[in-house]
Scaffold this motif. Structure first.
Motif, PDB file in Angstrom:
ATOM      1  N   ASP A   1       6.958  -9.950 -12.964  1.00  0.00           N
ATOM      2  CA  ASP A   1       6.603 -10.749 -14.162  1.00  0.00           C
ATOM      3  C   ASP A   1       5.116 -11.092 -14.195  1.00  0.00           C
ATOM      4  N   GLY A   2       4.365 -10.696 -13.183  1.00  0.00           N
ATOM      5  CA  GLY A   2       2.920 -10.916 -13.213  1.00  0.00           C
ATOM      6  C   GLY A   2       2.513 -12.354 -12.961  1.00  0.00           C
ATOM      7  N   ARG A   3       3.451 -13.201 -12.539  1.00  0.00           N
ATOM      8  CA  ARG A   3       3.088 -14.617 -12.323  1.00  0.00           C
ATOM      9  C   ARG A   3       2.727 -14.909 -10.869  1.00  0.00           C
ATOM     10  N   LYS A   4       3.138 -14.011  -9.994  1.00  0.00           N
ATOM     11  CA  LYS A   4       2.862 -14.226  -8.571  1.00  0.00           C
ATOM     12  C   LYS A   4       2.345 -12.937  -7.934  1.00  0.00           C
ATOM     13  N   VAL A   5       1.871 -13.104  -6.715  1.00  0.00           N
ATOM     14  CA  VAL A   5       1.382 -11.969  -5.931  1.00  0.00           C
ATOM     15  C   VAL A   5       1.899 -12.128  -4.508  1.00  0.00           C
ATOM     16  N   THR A   6       2.234 -11.035  -3.867  1.00  0.00           N
ATOM     17  CA  THR A   6       2.540 -11.083  -2.438  1.00  0.00           C
ATOM     18  C   THR A   6       1.475 -10.288  -1.695  1.00  0.00           C
TER      19      THR A   6
ATOM     20  N   ASN B   1      -8.394  -2.077  -3.136  1.00  0.00           N
ATOM     21  CA  ASN B   1      -7.004  -2.339  -3.530  1.00  0.00           C
ATOM     22  C   ASN B   1      -6.888  -2.896  -4.950  1.00  0.00           C
ATOM     23  N   LEU B   2      -7.568  -2.287  -5.885  1.00  0.00           N
ATOM     24  CA  LEU B   2      -7.498  -2.731  -7.283  1.00  0.00           C
ATOM     25  C   LEU B   2      -6.089  -2.535  -7.840  1.00  0.00           C
ATOM     26  N   SER B   3      -5.585  -3.521  -8.632  1.00  0.00           N
ATOM     27  CA  SER B   3      -4.349  -3.275  -9.389  1.00  0.00           C
ATOM     28  C   SER B   3      -4.300  -4.179 -10.603  1.00  0.00           C
ATOM     29  N   TRP B   4      -3.820  -3.629 -11.715  1.00  0.00           N
ATOM     30  CA  TRP B   4      -3.717  -4.347 -12.982  1.00  0.00           C
ATOM     31  C   TRP B   4      -2.449  -5.210 -12.981  1.00  0.00           C
ATOM     32  N   SER B   5      -2.539  -6.370 -13.614  1.00  0.00           N
ATOM     33  CA  SER B   5      -1.316  -7.169 -13.816  1.00  0.00           C
ATOM     34  C   SER B   5      -0.455  -6.452 -14.856  1.00  0.00           C
ATOM     35  N   PRO B   6       0.860  -6.727 -14.870  1.00  0.00           N
ATOM     36  CA  PRO B   6       1.738  -6.077 -15.856  1.00  0.00           C
ATOM     37  C   PRO B   6       1.260  -6.311 -17.293  1.00  0.00           C
ATOM     38  N   SER B   7       0.606  -7.452 -17.527  1.00  0.00           N
ATOM     39  CA  SER B   7       0.123  -7.753 -18.895  1.00  0.00           C
ATOM     40  C   SER B   7      -1.175  -7.017 -19.200  1.00  0.00           C
ATOM     41  N   GLY B   8      -1.889  -6.593 -18.139  1.00  0.00           N
ATOM     42  CA  GLY B   8      -3.139  -5.874 -18.351  1.00  0.00           C
ATOM     43  C   GLY B   8      -4.339  -6.769 -18.586  1.00  0.00           C
ATOM     44  N   ASP B   9      -4.183  -8.088 -18.437  1.00  0.00           N
ATOM     45  CA  ASP B   9      -5.361  -8.948 -18.654  1.00  0.00           C
ATOM     46  C   ASP B   9      -5.915  -9.515 -17.359  1.00  0.00           C
TER      47      ASP B   9
ATOM     48  N   ASN C   1       0.623  -7.845  17.739  1.00  0.00           N
ATOM     49  CA  ASN C   1      -0.392  -7.823  16.677  1.00  0.00           C
ATOM     50  C   ASN C   1       0.205  -8.560  15.477  1.00  0.00           C
ATOM     51  N   PRO C   2      -0.112  -9.850  15.330  1.00  0.00           N
ATOM     52  CA  PRO C   2       0.615 -10.696  14.373  1.00  0.00           C
ATOM     53  C   PRO C   2       0.353 -10.352  12.915  1.00  0.00           C
ATOM     54  N   TRP C   3       1.377 -10.597  12.092  1.00  0.00           N
ATOM     55  CA  TRP C   3       1.214 -10.455  10.637  1.00  0.00           C
ATOM     56  C   TRP C   3       2.257 -11.318   9.940  1.00  0.00           C
ATOM     57  N   GLU C   4       1.954 -11.716   8.710  1.00  0.00           N
ATOM     58  CA  GLU C   4       2.844 -12.568   7.917  1.00  0.00           C
ATOM     59  C   GLU C   4       2.893 -12.025   6.495  1.00  0.00           C
ATOM     60  N   ILE C   5       3.967 -12.363   5.780  1.00  0.00           N
ATOM     61  CA  ILE C   5       4.054 -12.049   4.352  1.00  0.00           C
ATOM     62  C   ILE C   5       3.934 -13.354   3.584  1.00  0.00           C
ATOM     63  N   TRP C   6       2.992 -13.381   2.640  1.00  0.00           N
ATOM     64  CA  TRP C   6       2.750 -14.565   1.833  1.00  0.00           C
ATOM     65  C   TRP C   6       2.995 -14.238   0.371  1.00  0.00           C
ATOM     66  N   THR C   7       3.241 -15.301  -0.414  1.00  0.00           N
ATOM     67  CA  THR C   7       3.192 -15.175  -1.871  1.00  0.00           C
ATOM     68  C   THR C   7       2.242 -16.251  -2.384  1.00  0.00           C
ATOM     69  N   ALA C   8       1.672 -15.978  -3.551  1.00  0.00           N
ATOM     70  CA  ALA C   8       0.757 -16.963  -4.158  1.00  0.00           C
ATOM     71  C   ALA C   8       0.981 -16.978  -5.662  1.00  0.00           C
ATOM     72  N   ASP C   9       0.783 -18.160  -6.249  1.00  0.00           N
ATOM     73  CA  ASP C   9       0.959 -18.335  -7.693  1.00  0.00           C
ATOM     74  C   ASP C   9      -0.369 -18.051  -8.402  1.00  0.00           C
ATOM     75  N   ILE C  10      -0.295 -17.213  -9.434  1.00  0.00           N
ATOM     76  CA  ILE C  10      -1.522 -16.813 -10.124  1.00  0.00           C
ATOM     77  C   ILE C  10      -2.222 -18.009 -10.758  1.00  0.00           C
ATOM     78  N   GLN C  11      -1.458 -18.931 -11.315  1.00  0.00           N
ATOM     79  CA  GLN C  11      -2.069 -20.056 -12.022  1.00  0.00           C
ATOM     80  C   GLN C  11      -2.572 -21.122 -11.044  1.00  0.00           C
ATOM     81  N   THR C  12      -1.695 -21.551 -10.116  1.00  0.00           N
ATOM     82  CA  THR C  12      -2.097 -22.639  -9.208  1.00  0.00           C
ATOM     83  C   THR C  12      -2.952 -22.115  -8.062  1.00  0.00           C
ATOM     84  N   THR C  13      -2.897 -20.812  -7.813  1.00  0.00           N
ATOM     85  CA  THR C  13      -3.550 -20.110  -6.669  1.00  0.00           C
ATOM     86  C   THR C  13      -2.986 -20.604  -5.335  1.00  0.00           C
TER      87      THR C  13
END
Ligand SMILES: CSCC[C@H](NC=O)C(=O)N[C@@H](C)C(=O)O
Length: 698
Positions: free
Chosen positions: A234-239, A184-192, A259-271
């Motif tokens: 904006d490349g600052r978070k991930v879901t 599941n590779l994917s580039w951030s919008p900034s590409g870094d 069959n349980p599942w959840e949707i999460w978000t995470a901050d790129i900087q703070t993780t």
């Protein structure tokens, strides 16, 4: 014998001959071209697709507004090497694609396949096509490539690790080393930054590699299975999707459970991660197993998009990434498939089995929903089938693949201004393809013994006096739906071709959509007591055979059955249990032994219904009914099958041999579940119809 009887005998002979008179060959009808990998450039109004023409797989291009088709590669050998991961670079200057492998497999999809017995095993390779000069070159071994936003770098997977190369000066190199298997590779919008999943077996984690700092960090790591990571615009978070890791305490095997599942978000900087949504703890609330699974996207206006079965149909939902509060976007008794977030991230394109015609539930049409307003339109309609939509950069055109009852799948353009549809590439159809001889299947619906409405398609050529032989086709998957036209999956476009051939020969052909299939709601797709838990889907197969036998034009002593994979399993079960109804069958790479999937308990812990489950699994298998299997059977299996172990057929044949039960067989060395080599596809199709005809002709 008086003249009347002589004339009658001659008439019956000619009728019989005529019944099996064939107006086209199996090769002609199997020569349908099949489009896949349809993709659109986000910067230029180009579309590209891979076309399989009698095993020669090449890439075609078309450009707005005229969409003249142009073949831009020249792979000229029927060697079974598929094209996948087809994509434009963001600047629209190059096409990147993968050649080789068997990506429809359940295992070893990224291992070379060799159905032509090449001296050395073909590899899975990443190729580049420069649109400026048409130069096509193989860059490196690898799979799952993705191109950086600046169109300069390709990241890809090799040996389950992350590699990169520069598009203008390819020197492939491993980017970093990490324990486990990367996907599941994917580039951030900034590409870094590079986002990916690392699988550690008992659990999986979302991780980010910083190309500038050469550093790695995990996002909200846990002992769960985290999958489907998506960047915020904006490349600052991930879901991402979070599901339980590891193995549960032994549960009742024969009972269904959430069959349980959840949707999460995470901050790129703070993780740091936060749970945004937890699925309703109901059977319908289980994560969907239809196309694309949860179909998670991060859209504009901070909207998270997902697909859920919670109202009984696979539908799209949106929620604010901060405030939560889900909104249902698509509503109605239909299924959403092939979901695509538009480049502006403001709307979603999808395929749906709905429309103004009463039998549209057995077709597919293109839909669109605006995420903020929830306004939904079904854009295509009629007795055609449209799927796999992509939108072109100018937002004036949408491309999809479309078919109807006669014409096989071809790329099709829909003008968003006029609503007009234009099929492109019709010249790719072989000149001797029997388009006009194709019959139009009709929708039939009958009841199963336990009251379910079972949809099927009946193919019947007019004329042919007297009682006709019949053939029942049973699809595989089983999460599939056969349609009132050429299918959007290549495997089922091929069985549609076989059904057309059989009907043209004078058989009455029925294609049954048994329970476990998609398109008819959650309870039809996820019924109790099926497969190794009781095989109740066989009720629908037997009901289909009895439906055929009830037709006045059918000779109920000449009904055959065939099917592949899961359909091969049900074909074997039908022949074993009901040789009185099904007089002959062709079992193509079927499943026959069901008990071994029940893990033998270690120590004291075992499921409370383990013994009952073992017995149920055995009696759900054709192996339990070999004493009553008297109808002739042809077994076919490729011995590089990566969806159903070839041992499933090898072992059943061993039992037939030891029981001295008659059978015929066809092994296809080095080919897979999907007959990658066209010559093998024709061989299997021909063997199938010849065996049925041999046993069912007058
Ligand atoms: C549950 S047995 C496996 C059957 C197999 N499913 C996936 O590999 C199958 O039916 N394959 C093809 C024909 C399909 O997925 O439709």
């Amino acid at each position: 014998m008086d003249m009347k009887k002589v004339k009658l005998s001659i008439f019956i002979f000619l009728l019989g001959f005529n019944l099996f008179a064939q107006s086209f060959t199996m090769e002609q009808v199997t020569s349908f071209p099949f489009p896949s990998e349809l993709t659109a450039s986000n910067s230029k109004d180009w579309i590209a697709w891979a076309m399989n023409e009698k095993g020669l797989r090449n890439i075609y291009l078309a450009q707005a507004p005229h969409f003249d088709t142009k073949k831009v590669t020249n792979f000229s050998v029927d060697d079974g090497q598929e094209i996948s991961s087809l994509q434009f670079t963001p600047d629209g200057n190059n096409l990147i694609f993968v050649r080789g492998g068997e990506h429809g497999s359940n295992w070893d999809w990224n291992v070379g396949i060799n159905p032509s017995q090449s001296t050395f095993m073909p590899k899975v390779e990443i190729w580049k096509l420069a649109l400026v000069n048409g130069k096509v070159e193989m860059i490196t071994e690898g799979d799952e490539p993705i191109v950086s936003p600046d169109s300069k770098t390709v990241a890809y997977i090799k040996n389950r690790q992350v590699w990169t190369f520069d598009l203008n000066d390819p020197k492939p190199a491993q980017l970093f080393e990490i324990k486990g298997s990367v996907a599941n590779l994917s580039w951030s919008p900034s590409g870094d930054l590079l986002l990916f999943i690392v699988n550690r077996g008992t659990h999986s984690m979302v991780a980010v590699f910083d190309l500038r700092e050469k550093s790695l960090r995990y996002l909200s790591p846990s002992f769960s299975r985290d999958t489907s990571p998506r960047w915020s615009p904006d490349g600052r978070k991930v879901t991402f999707i979070r599901r339980p890791g590891g193995k549960p305490e032994p549960q009742p095997i024969l009972e269904q459970r959430h069959n349980p599942w959840e949707i999460w978000t995470a901050d790129i900087q703070t993780t740091e991660g936060k749970m945004r949504w937890k699925a309703p703890e109901t059977l319908r609330g289980s994560i969907s197993t239809t196309h694309g699974g949860a179909n998670l996207h991060w859209a504009a206006d901070n909207q998270l998009i997902y697909l859920s079965y919670e109202d009984g149909w696979p539908h799209l939902y949106a929620m604010d990434a901060e405030a939560g509060l889900s909104r249902q976007l698509t509503k109605g008794n239909f299924m959403v498939e092939h979901v695509l977030l538009t480049p502006d991230k403001k709307s979603l394109l999808f395929t749906a089995n709905t429309g103004p015609l009463k039998d549209d539930i057995d077709r597919r049409h293109i839909g669109r929903v605006d995420i903020l307003s929830g306004k939904m339109d079904i854009w295509s309609q009629g007795e055609s089938i449209e799927t796999n939509p992509v939108i072109l950069s100018g937002n004036q055109f949408l491309a999809c693949i479309s078919s109807n009852s006669k014409r096989p799948m071809l790329p099709t353009i829909l003008s968003l201004e006029t609503g007009q549809m234009k099929v492109i590439g019709e010249s790719i159809l072989p000149p001797d393809f029997p388009l006009e001889q194709m019959l139009t299947p009709k929708q039939v619906i009958f009841k199963s013994p336990d009251g379910l409405n079972i949809h099927a398609q009946i193919f019947e050529k007019e004329g042919g006096e007297g009682k006709k032989p019949a053939v029942l086709f049973v699809h595989g998957g089983p999460q599939r739906q056969m349609l009132l036209g050429w299918h959007y999956g290549d495997y089922y476009s091929n069985t549609y071709a076989i059904n057309q051939y059989l009907a043209n020969m004078g058989f009455v052909v029925l294609s049954v959509n048994f329970r476990l299939g998609i398109g008819y709601g959650h309870e039809f797709h996820k019924p109790e007591r099926t497969y190794w838990q009781g095989a109740e889907e066989y009720l629908d197969v037997k009901a289909a055979g009895e439906y055929l036998a009830s037709l006045p034009q059918v000779d109920d002593q000449r009904i055959g059955i065939y099917g592949g994979s899961y359909g091969g399993y049900l074909t074997a079960l039908a022949l074993a249990k009901d040789s009185g109804l099904f007089k002959v069958g062709v079992d193509i790479h079927g499943v026959h032994e069901l008990s071994s999937r029940l893990e033998m308990p270690e120590g004291f812990e075992k499921a409370p219904d383990f013994e009952k489950a073992q017995k149920t699994a055995f009696y759900s298998s054709p192996l339990a009914y070999l004493d009553t299997w008297t109808s002739p059977v042809l077994f076919i299996h490729g011995d590089d099958d990566r969806n159903v172990q070839v041992s499933q057929t090898v072992d059943l044949i061993r039992r037939f041999e030891e029981r001295k039960m008659p059978f015929e067989y066809l092994i296809i060395p080095d080919d897979s579940h999907h007959w990658m080599k066209y010559a093998n596809l024709v061989k299997v199709n021909t063997a199938t119809v010849d065996f049925l005809q041999k046993h069912l002709k007058p």
